[in-house]
Design a protein around this motif. Structure first.
Motif, PDB file in Angstrom:
ATOM      1  N   MET A   1       0.820  -1.200   0.000  1.00  0.00           N
ATOM      2  CA  MET A   1       0.000   0.000   0.000  1.00  0.00           C
ATOM      3  C   MET A   1       0.863   1.263   0.000  1.00  0.00           C
ATOM      4  O   MET A   1       0.594   2.212  -0.730  1.00  0.00           O
ATOM      5  N   LYS A   2       1.917   1.272   0.821  1.00  0.00           N
ATOM      6  CA  LYS A   2       2.771   2.449   0.890  1.00  0.00           C
ATOM      7  C   LYS A   2       3.470   2.715  -0.436  1.00  0.00           C
ATOM      8  O   LYS A   2       3.603   3.870  -0.857  1.00  0.00           O
ATOM      9  N   VAL A   3       3.906   1.645  -1.098  1.00  0.00           N
ATOM     10  CA  VAL A   3       4.553   1.802  -2.404  1.00  0.00           C
ATOM     11  C   VAL A   3       3.582   2.423  -3.396  1.00  0.00           C
ATOM     12  O   VAL A   3       3.919   3.347  -4.149  1.00  0.00           O
ATOM     13  N   ILE A   4       2.349   1.933  -3.402  1.00  0.00           N
ATOM     14  CA  ILE A   4       1.340   2.436  -4.328  1.00  0.00           C
ATOM     15  C   ILE A   4       1.027   3.897  -4.033  1.00  0.00           C
ATOM     16  O   ILE A   4       0.966   4.737  -4.938  1.00  0.00           O
ATOM     17  N   GLN A   5       0.822   4.213  -2.753  1.00  0.00           N
ATOM     18  CA  GLN A   5       0.465   5.589  -2.401  1.00  0.00           C
ATOM     19  C   GLN A   5       1.589   6.563  -2.731  1.00  0.00           C
ATOM     20  O   GLN A   5       1.339   7.651  -3.251  1.00  0.00           O
ATOM     21  N   ARG A   6       2.832   6.190  -2.436  1.00  0.00           N
ATOM     22  CA  ARG A   6       3.959   7.067  -2.782  1.00  0.00           C
ATOM     23  C   ARG A   6       4.043   7.258  -4.292  1.00  0.00           C
ATOM     24  O   ARG A   6       4.338   8.352  -4.778  1.00  0.00           O
ATOM     25  N   SER A   7       3.766   6.194  -5.017  1.00  0.00           N
ATOM     26  CA  SER A   7       3.812   6.288  -6.480  1.00  0.00           C
ATOM     27  C   SER A   7       2.726   7.216  -7.003  1.00  0.00           C
ATOM     28  O   SER A   7       2.949   7.981  -7.945  1.00  0.00           O
ATOM     29  N   VAL A   8       1.538   7.164  -6.392  1.00  0.00           N
ATOM     30  CA  VAL A   8       0.451   8.061  -6.800  1.00  0.00           C
ATOM     31  C   VAL A   8       0.857   9.519  -6.579  1.00  0.00           C
ATOM     32  O   VAL A   8       0.660  10.376  -7.447  1.00  0.00           O
ATOM     33  N   VAL A   9       1.433   9.816  -5.428  1.00  0.00           N
ATOM     34  CA  VAL A   9       1.885  11.180  -5.130  1.00  0.00           C
ATOM     35  C   VAL A   9       2.888  11.645  -6.190  1.00  0.00           C
ATOM     36  O   VAL A   9       2.785  12.759  -6.730  1.00  0.00           O
ATOM     37  N   ARG A  10       3.845  10.783  -6.491  1.00  0.00           N
ATOM     38  CA  ARG A  10       4.884  11.139  -7.460  1.00  0.00           C
ATOM     39  C   ARG A  10       4.315  11.325  -8.865  1.00  0.00           C
ATOM     40  O   ARG A  10       4.641  12.287  -9.567  1.00  0.00           O
ATOM     41  N   GLU A  11       3.450  10.407  -9.274  1.00  0.00           N
ATOM     42  CA  GLU A  11       2.923  10.474 -10.636  1.00  0.00           C
ATOM     43  C   GLU A  11       1.961  11.637 -10.825  1.00  0.00           C
ATOM     44  O   GLU A  11       1.932  12.259 -11.891  1.00  0.00           O
ATOM     45  N   MET A  12       1.164  11.961  -9.811  1.00  0.00           N
ATOM     46  CA  MET A  12       0.261  13.102  -9.941  1.00  0.00           C
ATOM     47  C   MET A  12       1.042  14.413 -10.006  1.00  0.00           C
ATOM     48  O   MET A  12       0.589  15.384 -10.620  1.00  0.00           O
ATOM     49  N   ALA A  13       2.214  14.438  -9.379  1.00  0.00           N
ATOM     50  CA  ALA A  13       3.068  15.624  -9.484  1.00  0.00           C
ATOM     51  C   ALA A  13       3.512  15.833 -10.933  1.00  0.00           C
ATOM     52  O   ALA A  13       3.713  16.972 -11.362  1.00  0.00           O
ATOM     53  N   CYS A  14       3.630  14.743 -11.689  1.00  0.00           N
ATOM     54  CA  CYS A  14       3.985  14.856 -13.111  1.00  0.00           C
ATOM     55  C   CYS A  14       2.891  15.558 -13.899  1.00  0.00           C
ATOM     56  O   CYS A  14       3.154  16.108 -14.978  1.00  0.00           O
ATOM     57  N   LEU A  15       1.662  15.552 -13.372  1.00  0.00           N
ATOM     58  CA  LEU A  15       0.551  16.253 -14.010  1.00  0.00           C
ATOM     59  C   LEU A  15       0.349  17.646 -13.421  1.00  0.00           C
ATOM     60  O   LEU A  15      -0.637  18.323 -13.728  1.00  0.00           O
ATOM     61  N   GLY A  16       1.280  18.056 -12.548  1.00  0.00           N
ATOM     62  CA  GLY A  16       1.216  19.388 -11.971  1.00  0.00           C
ATOM     63  C   GLY A  16       0.290  19.513 -10.785  1.00  0.00           C
ATOM     64  O   GLY A  16      -0.112  20.628 -10.427  1.00  0.00           O
ATOM     65  N   LEU A  17      -0.068  18.384 -10.143  1.00  0.00           N
ATOM     66  CA  LEU A  17      -0.995  18.409  -9.018  1.00  0.00           C
ATOM     67  C   LEU A  17      -0.320  17.873  -7.757  1.00  0.00           C
ATOM     68  O   LEU A  17       0.412  16.888  -7.802  1.00  0.00           O
ATOM     69  N   GLU A  18      -0.606  18.509  -6.631  1.00  0.00           N
ATOM     70  CA  GLU A  18      -0.032  18.092  -5.351  1.00  0.00           C
ATOM     71  C   GLU A  18      -1.012  17.179  -4.615  1.00  0.00           C
ATOM     72  O   GLU A  18      -2.116  17.580  -4.261  1.00  0.00           O
ATOM     73  N   PHE A  19      -0.606  15.941  -4.397  1.00  0.00           N
ATOM     74  CA  PHE A  19      -1.373  14.973  -3.631  1.00  0.00           C
ATOM     75  C   PHE A  19      -0.561  14.583  -2.401  1.00  0.00           C
ATOM     76  O   PHE A  19       0.674  14.640  -2.417  1.00  0.00           O
ATOM     77  N   GLN A  20      -1.251  14.161  -1.336  1.00  0.00           N
ATOM     78  CA  GLN A  20      -0.565  13.709  -0.137  1.00  0.00           C
ATOM     79  C   GLN A  20      -1.359  12.577   0.507  1.00  0.00           C
ATOM     80  O   GLN A  20      -2.578  12.514   0.409  1.00  0.00           O
ATOM     81  N   VAL A  21      -0.630  11.676   1.154  1.00  0.00           N
ATOM     82  CA  VAL A  21      -1.250  10.518   1.778  1.00  0.00           C
ATOM     83  C   VAL A  21      -1.971  10.939   3.038  1.00  0.00           C
ATOM     84  O   VAL A  21      -1.407  11.619   3.905  1.00  0.00           O
ATOM     85  N   GLU A  22      -3.250  10.553   3.137  1.00  0.00           N
ATOM     86  CA  GLU A  22      -4.042  10.785   4.349  1.00  0.00           C
ATOM     87  C   GLU A  22      -4.799   9.492   4.643  1.00  0.00           C
ATOM     88  O   GLU A  22      -5.850   9.234   4.073  1.00  0.00           O
ATOM     89  N   GLY A  23      -4.229   8.699   5.539  1.00  0.00           N
ATOM     90  CA  GLY A  23      -4.864   7.429   5.880  1.00  0.00           C
ATOM     91  C   GLY A  23      -4.837   6.466   4.717  1.00  0.00           C
ATOM     92  O   GLY A  23      -3.790   6.201   4.137  1.00  0.00           O
ATOM     93  N   SER A  24      -6.002   5.963   4.343  1.00  0.00           N
ATOM     94  CA  SER A  24      -6.078   4.954   3.297  1.00  0.00           C
ATOM     95  C   SER A  24      -6.336   5.546   1.917  1.00  0.00           C
ATOM     96  O   SER A  24      -6.523   4.809   0.947  1.00  0.00           O
ATOM     97  N   VAL A  25      -6.370   6.879   1.809  1.00  0.00           N
ATOM     98  CA  VAL A  25      -6.512   7.517   0.508  1.00  0.00           C
ATOM     99  C   VAL A  25      -5.357   8.485   0.296  1.00  0.00           C
ATOM    100  O   VAL A  25      -4.625   8.837   1.230  1.00  0.00           O
ATOM    101  N   VAL A  26      -5.195   8.904  -0.953  1.00  0.00           N
ATOM    102  CA  VAL A  26      -4.210   9.918  -1.297  1.00  0.00           C
ATOM    103  C   VAL A  26      -5.000  11.165  -1.686  1.00  0.00           C
ATOM    104  O   VAL A  26      -5.681  11.180  -2.706  1.00  0.00           O
ATOM    105  N   ARG A  27      -4.922  12.176  -0.854  1.00  0.00           N
ATOM    106  CA  ARG A  27      -5.778  13.362  -0.992  1.00  0.00           C
ATOM    107  C   ARG A  27      -5.178  14.335  -1.991  1.00  0.00           C
ATOM    108  O   ARG A  27      -3.976  14.638  -1.958  1.00  0.00           O
ATOM    109  N   GLY A  28      -6.018  14.859  -2.883  1.00  0.00           N
ATOM    110  CA  GLY A  28      -5.591  15.836  -3.864  1.00  0.00           C
ATOM    111  C   GLY A  28      -6.227  17.182  -3.638  1.00  0.00           C
ATOM    112  O   GLY A  28      -6.849  17.431  -2.593  1.00  0.00           O
TER     113      GLY A  28
END
Length: 252
Positions: A1-28
């Motif tokens: 789960m942590k690998v997936i969530q970190r990857s989501v944060v990193r990949e969304m940054a490639c689209l110019g959006l800031e996401f951060q992990v909050e519990g079981s979701v990645v908040r944008g």
């Protein structure tokens, strides 16, 4: 789960959006988030990601998509799976929200490449494998959605937005062709995709593509920016909102 969530944060940054992990979701931004659920029945490297458009609304639209990646380790496979999702699916969702023509292409309900009654947003196609050039050239010159429109229309069950994923390729004699609507396979649409004359080579090569169908794109546009007004009136959303949304999804 942590690998997936970190990857989501990193990949969304490639689209110019800031996401951060909050519990079981990645908040944008605003009311957007990315949820993760286990993809049963498949091996390592598979994951289901849901792009939540209105976090906290139990019946709010969520664009679900299953994705998979290649790699030597499970961590590498998951990272590549999220990257594949960002390239195709997340790009289409961001384009739906921003409508700048930067992350995808738009087709009106009556336009060539669209489908009757829906506004279509085509994200970038991802072509990968060995000697994939001919397959990539073919995808660039052909529209997939019109060929399967009749088969997918009965499965567009969400009144606001639906996702259609195309995955096809392989090699001659060992092809795969699959169309999923809102994460579920549609046999008739998959058969129509298989019947299309895309090039079959001697080496393994595949295509992944994603199209969003929105009933009213104006209604969804800009929701990632709603947080500013909501915070001004009611204060920043807290973890209780996140926990309520997670409970609602677990009860489904």
């Amino acid at each position: 789960m942590k690998v997936i969530q970190r990857s989501v944060v990193r990949e969304m940054a490639c689209l110019g959006l800031e996401f951060q992990v909050e519990g079981s979701v990645v908040r944008g931004p605003g009311t957007t988030a990315v949820a993760v659920r286990e993809h049963g029945g498949h091996g390592e490297g598979h994951v289901d990601l849901g792009y939540v458009l209105r976090l906290g609304e139990g019946e709010g639209p969520v664009v679900w998509d299953c994705t998979a990646g290649l790699g030597r380790t499970e961590e590498e496979q998951l990272q590549n799976a999220v990257r594949m999702w960002r390239t195709t699916t997340a790009s289409a969702v961001v384009e739906l929200l921003e409508r700048r023509g930067v992350h995808g292409e738009h087709f009106g309900p009556g336009a060539v490449g669209g489908v009757a009654g829906w506004h279509a947003i085509q994200g970038p196609a991802c072509v990968f494998g060995f000697r994939s050039g001919p397959l990539g050239d073919w995808v660039a010159e052909h529209q997939l959605l019109p060929a399967v429109a009749d088969a997918v229309l009965p499965y567009l069950t969400d009144p606001a937005v639906n996702g259609v994923k195309f995955f096809f390729g392989g090699r001659e004699g060992d092809e795969v062709a699959e169309v999923r609507v809102n994460g579920e396979p549609v046999a008739a649409a998959s058969a129509a995709l298989r019947a299309m004359p895309w090039p079959r080579g001697e080496r393994l090569a595949w295509v992944r593509s994603f199209v969003l169908l929105a009933a009213d794109p104006e209604e969804l546009a800009g929701i990632e920016r709603l947080v500013t007004a909501r915070r001004a009136r009611w204060g920043a959303p807290g973890t209780a909102l996140l926990r309520r949304w997670v409970r609602q999804q677990q009860q489904r």
